[in-house]
Write an enzyme that holds these catalytic residues in place. Structure first.
Site, PDB file in Angstrom:
ATOM      1  N   SER A 182       0.852  -1.194   0.000  1.00  0.00           N
ATOM      2  CA  SER A 182       0.000   0.000   0.000  1.00  0.00           C
ATOM      3  C   SER A 182       0.882   1.236   0.000  1.00  0.00           C
ATOM      4  CB  SER A 182      -0.901   0.008   1.237  1.00  0.00           C
ATOM      5  OG  SER A 182      -1.423   1.314   1.430  1.00  0.00           O
TER       6      SER A 182
ATOM      7  N   HIS B  50      -1.015  -1.866  -4.006  1.00  0.00           N
ATOM      8  CA  HIS B  50      -2.370  -1.615  -3.496  1.00  0.00           C
ATOM      9  C   HIS B  50      -2.590  -0.110  -3.462  1.00  0.00           C
ATOM     10  CE1 HIS B  50      -5.790  -2.466  -0.652  1.00  0.00           C
ATOM     11  NE2 HIS B  50      -5.458  -1.284  -0.161  1.00  0.00           N
TER      12      HIS B  50
ATOM     13  N   ASP C  45      -4.985   3.024  -2.654  1.00  0.00           N
ATOM     14  CA  ASP C  45      -6.121   3.399  -1.813  1.00  0.00           C
ATOM     15  C   ASP C  45      -6.790   4.668  -2.312  1.00  0.00           C
ATOM     16  OD1 ASP C  45      -6.176   1.405   0.319  1.00  0.00           O
ATOM     17  OD2 ASP C  45      -4.192   2.188   0.856  1.00  0.00           O
TER      18      ASP C  45
ATOM     19  N   MET D 256      -9.759   7.321  -1.845  1.00  0.00           N
ATOM     20  CA  MET D 256     -10.693   7.802  -0.805  1.00  0.00           C
ATOM     21  C   MET D 256     -11.325   9.106  -1.262  1.00  0.00           C
ATOM     22  SD  MET D 256      -8.463   7.095   2.602  1.00  0.00           S
ATOM     23  CE  MET D 256      -7.335   5.693   2.729  1.00  0.00           C
TER      24      MET D 256
ATOM     25  N   HIS E 169      -8.262  -0.157  -4.404  1.00  0.00           N
ATOM     26  CA  HIS E 169      -9.159  -0.292  -3.254  1.00  0.00           C
ATOM     27  C   HIS E 169      -9.982   0.986  -3.169  1.00  0.00           C
ATOM     28  CE1 HIS E 169      -9.488  -0.615   1.453  1.00  0.00           C
ATOM     29  NE2 HIS E 169     -10.662  -0.769   0.848  1.00  0.00           N
TER      30      HIS E 169
ATOM     31  N   MET F 254     -12.438   3.291  -1.570  1.00  0.00           N
ATOM     32  CA  MET F 254     -13.170   3.658  -0.353  1.00  0.00           C
ATOM     33  C   MET F 254     -13.971   4.903  -0.706  1.00  0.00           C
ATOM     34  SD  MET F 254     -10.063   2.843   2.257  1.00  0.00           S
ATOM     35  CE  MET F 254      -8.898   2.863   0.891  1.00  0.00           C
TER      36      MET F 254
ATOM     37  N   MET G 133     -11.018  -5.824   6.296  1.00  0.00           N
ATOM     38  CA  MET G 133     -10.376  -4.631   6.852  1.00  0.00           C
ATOM     39  C   MET G 133     -10.048  -4.884   8.325  1.00  0.00           C
ATOM     40  SD  MET G 133     -10.174  -2.581   4.326  1.00  0.00           S
ATOM     41  CE  MET G 133      -9.498  -1.189   5.250  1.00  0.00           C
TER      42      MET G 133
ATOM     43  N   ASP H 293      -6.324  -6.001   5.119  1.00  0.00           N
ATOM     44  CA  ASP H 293      -5.846  -4.624   4.922  1.00  0.00           C
ATOM     45  C   ASP H 293      -5.894  -3.849   6.230  1.00  0.00           C
ATOM     46  OD1 ASP H 293      -4.999  -2.300   3.752  1.00  0.00           O
ATOM     47  OD2 ASP H 293      -6.909  -1.847   2.750  1.00  0.00           O
TER      48      ASP H 293
HETATM   49  C1  DX5 Z   1      -6.643   2.018   5.108  1.00  0.00           C
HETATM   50  C2  DX5 Z   1      -6.068   1.536   3.805  1.00  0.00           C
HETATM   51  C3  DX5 Z   1      -4.931   0.584   3.959  1.00  0.00           C
HETATM   52  C4  DX5 Z   1      -3.766   1.132   4.704  1.00  0.00           C
HETATM   53  C5  DX5 Z   1      -2.683   0.114   4.915  1.00  0.00           C
HETATM   54  O1  DX5 Z   1      -7.844   2.690   4.879  1.00  0.00           O
HETATM   55  O2  DX5 Z   1      -7.061   0.877   3.059  1.00  0.00           O
HETATM   56  O3  DX5 Z   1      -4.535   0.081   2.689  1.00  0.00           O
HETATM   57  O4  DX5 Z   1      -3.206   2.216   4.078  1.00  0.00           O
HETATM   58  O5  DX5 Z   1      -1.648   0.756   5.571  1.00  0.00           O
HETATM   59  P1  DX5 Z   1      -1.092   0.249   6.966  1.00  0.00           P
HETATM   60  O6  DX5 Z   1      -0.337  -1.024   6.655  1.00  0.00           O
HETATM   61  O7  DX5 Z   1      -0.220   1.347   7.405  1.00  0.00           O
HETATM   62  O8  DX5 Z   1      -2.241  -0.016   7.889  1.00  0.00           O
HETATM   63 ZN    ZN Z   2      -6.456  -0.284   1.342  1.00  0.00          ZN
END
Ligand code: DX5
Ligand code: ZN
Length: 209
Positions: free
Chosen positions: A12, A37, A39, A41, A70, A72, A144, A182
């Site tokens: 990530s 990965h 993220d 948002m 991913h 969100m 999660m 995750d």
């Molecule tokens: C959280 C993300 C994760 C996160 C993982 O909302 O979806 O992918 O960034 O990072 P760590 O390993 O720092 O929890």
């Molecule tokens: Zn994630």
């Protein structure tokens, strides 16, 4: 689980230096990460805001590593095509995110129509059986182990048994789907998720420290 079960690492990049994405990608390649990965948002489904499809496309130009998007975001069905055009191998969105089961199905169908793999993510307060209506269509169930929104949070141990529940569901579906976990995965918590049969560990801050 057999001895030859290999756990993959999806890196990530949430806590990486966004001013040099090329360096980030090459560092992850050299570190032996199996996948990236990404993220996404929207400041609505979660409080944080990150990036959209253009940045996913930039990662696509930088690497041949498989890209796991991913989402969100609210209304994933509305936006999924734009992320598919950016060229990721997989798109996972939240089972809690769509207004109706039909819209969740239409997002999954769009992902498959583009020839990519589809996943549903399950937040810490959501039981795994929330994915059951779409089980036969799923390539990924993402458990999660933090509340979605930020990297660097502590691992929620209560989420770990959901990995085994998701594994059993995917096995019964017979599609060869994988369980991703995750949030808060590091060298210690990796042993916990490994004991529940995890397929893919998503690792963010532990890789960048
Ligand atoms: C959280 C993300 C994760 C996160 C993982 O909302 O979806 O992918 O960034 O990072 P760590 O390993 O720092 O929890
Ligand atoms: Zn994630």
């Amino acid at each position: 689980m057999t001895d030859d079960h290999r756990v993959l690492v999806s890196a990530s990049i949430l806590n990486a230096d966004f001013s040099r994405l090329d360096r980030v990608v090459h560092k992850m390649e050299r570190a032996g990460a199996d996948r990236l990965h990404l993220d996404v948002m929207d400041g609505h489904f979660v409080d944080n805001i990150t990036f959209g499809p253009d940045v996913v496309a930039a990662f696509r130009r930088l690497t041949d590593m498989p890209l796991d998007v991913h989402l969100m975001i609210s209304q994933p069905a509305r936006y999924v095509e734009r992320f598919l055009e950016a060229g990721p191998e997989t798109v996972t969105f939240h089972v809690e995110a769509e207004a109706t089961p039909e819209r969740t199905m239409s997002a999954i169908e769009a992902i498959h129509a583009a020839g990519r793999e589809a996943g549903l993510a399950v937040s810490p307060d959501t039981p795994v059986d929330a994915v059951d209506p779409w089980l036969s269509e799923l390539d990924i169930i993402m458990i999660m182990s933090v509340y979605p929104g930020w990297g660097g949070q502590g691992f929620i141990a209560e989420a770990a048994p959901k990995i085994a529940q998701a594994r059993a569901r995917l096995a019964s579906a017979g599609r060869g789907g994988l369980v991703h976990v995750d949030g808060g995965v590091n060298s210690k918590t990796a042993e916990i998720v490994g004991s529940y049969g995890i397929d893919v560990c998503i690792v963010g801050s532990a890789l960048f420290q």
